[in-house]
Every structure is written in C-alpha cells, then in structure tokens.
Design a protein around this motif. Structure first.
Motif, PDB file in Angstrom:
ATOM      1  N   ALA A 155      -0.391  -8.569   8.971  1.00 20.97           N
ATOM      2  CA  ALA A 155       0.735  -8.308   8.078  1.00 20.97           C
ATOM      3  C   ALA A 155       1.924  -9.203   8.395  1.00 20.97           C
ATOM      4  CB  ALA A 155       1.146  -6.833   8.181  1.00 20.97           C
ATOM      5  N   PHE A 190       2.158 -12.717   6.634  1.00 26.85           N
ATOM      6  CA  PHE A 190       2.322 -12.531   5.191  1.00 26.85           C
ATOM      7  C   PHE A 190       3.748 -12.096   4.852  1.00 26.85           C
ATOM      8  CE2 PHE A 190      -2.420 -12.013   5.063  1.00 26.85           C
ATOM      9  CZ  PHE A 190      -2.658 -13.057   4.177  1.00 26.85           C
ATOM     10  N   GLY A 229       4.179   1.098  -2.142  1.00 28.10           N
ATOM     11  CA  GLY A 229       2.741   1.027  -1.881  1.00 28.10           C
ATOM     12  C   GLY A 229       2.352   1.594  -0.538  1.00 28.10           C
ATOM     13  N   ILE A 230       3.160   1.263   0.512  1.00 23.78           N
ATOM     14  CA  ILE A 230       2.836   1.715   1.868  1.00 23.78           C
ATOM     15  C   ILE A 230       3.117   3.208   2.028  1.00 23.78           C
ATOM     16  CG2 ILE A 230       3.413   1.479   4.313  1.00 23.78           C
ATOM     17  CD1 ILE A 230       4.072  -1.460   3.740  1.00 23.78           C
ATOM     18  N   VAL A 244      -1.566   1.388  -0.388  1.00 24.75           N
ATOM     19  CA  VAL A 244      -2.047   0.198   0.320  1.00 24.75           C
ATOM     20  C   VAL A 244      -1.656   0.294   1.789  1.00 24.75           C
ATOM     21  CG1 VAL A 244      -1.962  -1.325  -1.689  1.00 24.75           C
ATOM     22  CG2 VAL A 244       0.063  -1.068  -0.263  1.00 24.75           C
ATOM     23  N   THR A 245      -2.348  -0.464   2.623  1.00 21.00           N
ATOM     24  CA  THR A 245      -1.969  -0.577   4.026  1.00 21.00           C
ATOM     25  C   THR A 245      -0.847  -1.600   4.151  1.00 21.00           C
ATOM     26  OG1 THR A 245      -3.513  -2.389   4.476  1.00 21.00           O
ATOM     27  CG2 THR A 245      -4.361  -0.131   4.676  1.00 21.00           C
ATOM     28  N   THR A 254      -0.835  -4.334   5.786  1.00 22.52           N
ATOM     29  CA  THR A 254      -1.417  -5.675   5.649  1.00 22.52           C
ATOM     30  C   THR A 254      -1.663  -6.018   4.189  1.00 22.52           C
ATOM     31  OG1 THR A 254      -2.499  -5.391   7.786  1.00 22.52           O
ATOM     32  CG2 THR A 254      -3.290  -7.178   6.391  1.00 22.52           C
ATOM     33  N   GLU A 255      -2.198  -5.070   3.436  1.00 22.14           N
ATOM     34  CA  GLU A 255      -2.429  -5.306   2.007  1.00 22.14           C
ATOM     35  C   GLU A 255      -1.110  -5.473   1.258  1.00 22.14           C
ATOM     36  OE1 GLU A 255      -6.571  -2.673   1.739  1.00 22.14           O
ATOM     37  OE2 GLU A 255      -4.621  -1.771   1.287  1.00 22.14           O
ATOM     38  N   ALA A 256      -0.111  -4.666   1.617  1.00 25.71           N
ATOM     39  CA  ALA A 256       1.198  -4.780   0.968  1.00 25.71           C
ATOM     40  C   ALA A 256       1.817  -6.146   1.232  1.00 25.71           C
ATOM     41  CB  ALA A 256       2.125  -3.673   1.465  1.00 25.71           C
ATOM     42  N   SER A 312       0.235  -9.006   1.778  1.00 26.75           N
ATOM     43  CA  SER A 312      -0.450 -10.027   0.975  1.00 26.75           C
ATOM     44  C   SER A 312      -0.059  -9.909  -0.501  1.00 26.75           C
ATOM     45  CB  SER A 312      -1.961  -9.907   1.134  1.00 26.75           C
ATOM     46  OG  SER A 312      -2.413  -8.622   0.738  1.00 26.75           O
ATOM     47  N   ILE A 313       0.132  -8.688  -0.984  1.00 23.05           N
ATOM     48  CA  ILE A 313       0.595  -8.490  -2.364  1.00 23.05           C
ATOM     49  C   ILE A 313       2.004  -9.064  -2.530  1.00 23.05           C
ATOM     50  CG2 ILE A 313       1.290  -6.737  -4.055  1.00 23.05           C
ATOM     51  CD1 ILE A 313      -1.005  -5.000  -2.971  1.00 23.05           C
TER      52      ILE A 313
END
Length: 427
Positions: free
Chosen positions: A56, A59, A228-229, A234-235, A237-239, A241-242
């Motif tokens: 994360a 990113f 999102g988190i 989302v996690t 890490t995903e947040a 990257s988004i």
C-alpha cells in the motif's frame, strides 16, 4: 551493549540509518554465536519485507505525487481560502485547513511542507506575514498529513505489529481534525500579537460554490480511500491502487496536465522514497530478531514496570521516550526498532493495540517538527531559505498545543477509540 555502541558509532560517522541498523544487527548475530548465526541474516531481511500490506505504501505515495503534480494542491488551497480567508490571519487559517484536505491525498508531512513551502509561504509573506511565522504554521499543519489517513506510518505499524490498518486509519481521523482546530485557535489567539493581516472582504456564497465545484475531483479521492477502507469494501492495499488509477484518470482525461515525462519522474521519486524505507525495514529484521533472542523487550518492560505500574505513568514515559528519540532519529527507524520493544509494555498496562498505535503515530509525527533533525523543518528551511532556529521559536506555541493533544488522546481512551469502536474495529 556492543550492539548499541556499534549503532551509535555508525550513525555518528554519517552512515545511512538503514545500513547502520543492519550492521548493528550483524554485530549482534556475531556476538550471539560467532559467524554461524550470520546465515540467519538473509532470511530475516526477506521476512522483514515479505508483508503484503507494505504494497500500500508505494501506491499511496505515487497517488499523492500525481495529485500534487496535476494541480490539485492549488485547488484545495483556493477552497480553504474561500472558507476561512475572511478571518484575521486568513492565510494562516487557510494553510491549516488546506493541510486537512491535502492529508487525504498524500499522507506525508514532508510532501505537505514542501508543497506549501513553495506556494503558501511566499503568498503569506507577500500578504505581510513574517516568513518564520509562515514556516511555523506550515510545519505545525504538516503533521496532519500522516495523522489523517492514508498514513504510511500507520501502514508500517499495522503490518509489523499485526494490528488492523483500517482500525488505525479510523483512529487517526479525530486527532487530525483536533490538531487542525486547536492550531487554528492558536493562530486566532496570537493574531494581534503577531499583527496578522485581515482580509479586506470575505468570499461570497457564489464564489464558495464555484470553488467547491472545481475542487470536487480532489475531494473525492479521500472519500474513495477512506470510504472503501472503513466501509470494508476494499483493503488498504486495494484502496491505494484504486487511488493511483483515479489520480491517473483525473490527470490524463479531466485536467489533461499529466505528461509521460512528469509521470516518469514521479515513479523515480516514489522509488527513491520507498527504497529508503524498505532498506530500513529489511535490515531492522535482523536487529529485531536479535533483540527478541536477547529478551530485550521483556527486560525493558520489567524495568519500567519496576518504576511504576500506574497506567498513566507508563504511557507518559513511553511518550517522552518517543519524543526525545524522535529529535535525533528518523521516525520510520524509531517505529521499527522501538515498537516491538514498547508494545508489550503497553499491553501490560491494558492499552488496546489500536490505541497504542495512535499514540506511537502521533508522538512520532510531532517529532517531524522538532529540532535538530525534524524532517519538516529541514524541508521548509531548504525551500524557503528561512533559518531552522527562527522557525523553531515561532513553532513553540503550536508544538505545546500538539503535545497537549497527544497526551489528551493517550490518557482519554474513549476519545481515541471512539471511531474505531463505532466502526467495529475494537471492542
């Protein structure tokens, strides 16, 4: 003792902190059992970095670089100015409020200090502010960045200590907002003493609305990340990257200011920042294993509890240690070295892991603006040309206020844990 001596000597001779940590750890391995223990080193280095949530960090940093480059900073500053610019010291209030907006983009105090040091400090000086005071306001507001999520320091702490990063993010929101409000109060109280200028007129409702609409794309990013988190969609890490994908979309298709050359330079800057952080984390794996083998965390806990078992005394001692060490060391290195040592101590006095984490983060963030090695002071001094000593003097009222906030959230558990508990991250 020999490990501590080796570490201090290496740092005094100017060796980068990451390599000093690694070599001190190697000295510890040799001291434990000669060369036979050195074979453990590579696996500890790998294990130190083999933590998925660390993804994360680059990113979030890259997303902040993009949003800053494409002109988001100026839009957020303009929005803050139309909201609070009408008061005495309007640009100082604008600086502080803009730090809150900016926090949701970068999560970096030094990025905040650098951006506003190049933009708001010259604007404040032009309006009649003393340059040292303008720098002090910027430094005081800069630590809001790594307090309100996303925060790289929270990602490191959560990953190393096995604590919910989303829970830490939730715990950082209220302290960050309180820092902003209290610092604005400090500005207002000292307005007449500092002879701060007052705006000729306030913004009209139409001007506020137009500026707000132009800032929506910037304001949407923190909503995407936090929503999102904290919503469990989302996690982290995903947040992260988004956030990068969103920033690229805005820069290429909406503002159309992002170029391939500038994007390449952002990747280079991100790689440099992460290279420094990951070297520290990797080599700290050796030192951390050595400390665990020698039972240093347990010995420190027993020593402190031997002085006092009072919960608040122990918390105060931990805070004072973090603030003092933060004056002379990089805060990421401090977190990696001391968290495994001090967290068992916080557990022994009944602190929840998230509460302990927010205490660590707040204390180390404050260290970013304390001499002699406060990173934000060096950034502002290099960007503006102002002397660190002069900035530090003007910074004292803000520093006192932020330390008071730190102790308030450390001692008042219900306030510190209100949002994490409401969102289900703690009992």
């Amino acid at each position: 003792m020999i490990v501590a001596f080796a570490f201090v000597i290496l740092v005094l001779f100017g060796m980068p902190i990451g390599f000093a940590i690694g070599l001190a750890g190697v000295v510890g391995l040799i001291d434990m059992g000669g060369g036979s223990f050195l074979a453990v080193g590579p696996s500890k280095i790998f294990n130190g970095l083999n933590i998925f949530p660390f993804l994360a960090m680059p990113f979030f940093i890259l997303a902040g670089e993009i949003m800053n480059d494409i002109g988001i900073t100026s839009r957020l500053v303009k929005l803050a100015q139309v909201l609070v610019g009408r008061f005495r010291g309007g640009l100082a209030h604008t600086n502080m409020l803009a730090s809150v907006f900016f926090a949701g983009l970068t999560g970096s105090a030094t990025a905040d200090a650098a951006a506003f040091g190049r933009t708001l400090v010259p604007a404040m000086v032009k309006e009649g502010y003393d340059r040292d005071y303008a720098c002090a306001v910027t430094a005081a507001g800069s630590i809001i960045g790594p307090t309100i999520p996303p925060s790289g320091l929270m990602v490191v702490y959560g990953s190393l200590m096995g604590v919910s990063i989303a829970g830490l993010f939730a715990a950082g929101v209220l302290p960050g907002l309180v820092i902003c409000i209290v610092c604005m109060a400090v500005i207002a109280i000292g307005g007449k003493r500092e002879n701060l200028p007052k705006a000729q007129r306030g913004a009209t409702p139409r001007e506020i609305w137009v500026t707000f609409k132009s800032s929506l794309t910037a304001l949407a990013m923190p909503v995407i990340i936090l929503g999102g988190i904290l919503g469990g969609i989302v996690t982290p890490t995903e947040a992260a990257s988004i956030a990068v994908a969103y920033a690229l979309f805005i820069g290429v298709f909406v503002y159309r200011t992002l170029t391939f050359k500038s994007f390449y330079m952002m990747l280079v800057r991100t790689a440099r920042i992460m290279g420094v952080i990951f070297v520290i984390i990797a080599f700290a794996g050796i030192l951390g294993w050595w400390m665990s083998f020698e039972r240093i965390p347990q010995l420190i806990a027993e020593t402190v509890l031997g002085l006092s078992e009072n919960r608040y005394t122990v918390i105060a001692l931990i805070i004072c240690l973090l603030l003092v060490v933060g004056m002379i060391m990089d805060i990421t290195a401090i977190l990696i070295i001391l968290a495994p040592v001090l967290v068992p101590l916080t557990e022994s006095v009944g602190l929840e892991p998230i509460h302990a984490g927010i205490i660590f983060v707040l204390a180390l963030n404050i260290s970013l603006m304390t001499p002699p090695v406060g990173a934000c002071l060096f950034v502002l001094s290099s960007v503006t040309g102002e002397k660190i000593e002069r900035i530090s003097i003007k910074l004292l009222p803000f520093l006192a206020a932020e330390v008071a906030i730190l102790f308030a959230f450390a001692f008042w558990e219900d306030a510190a844990m209100w949002l994490p508990r409401m969102l289900g991250y703690a009992q």
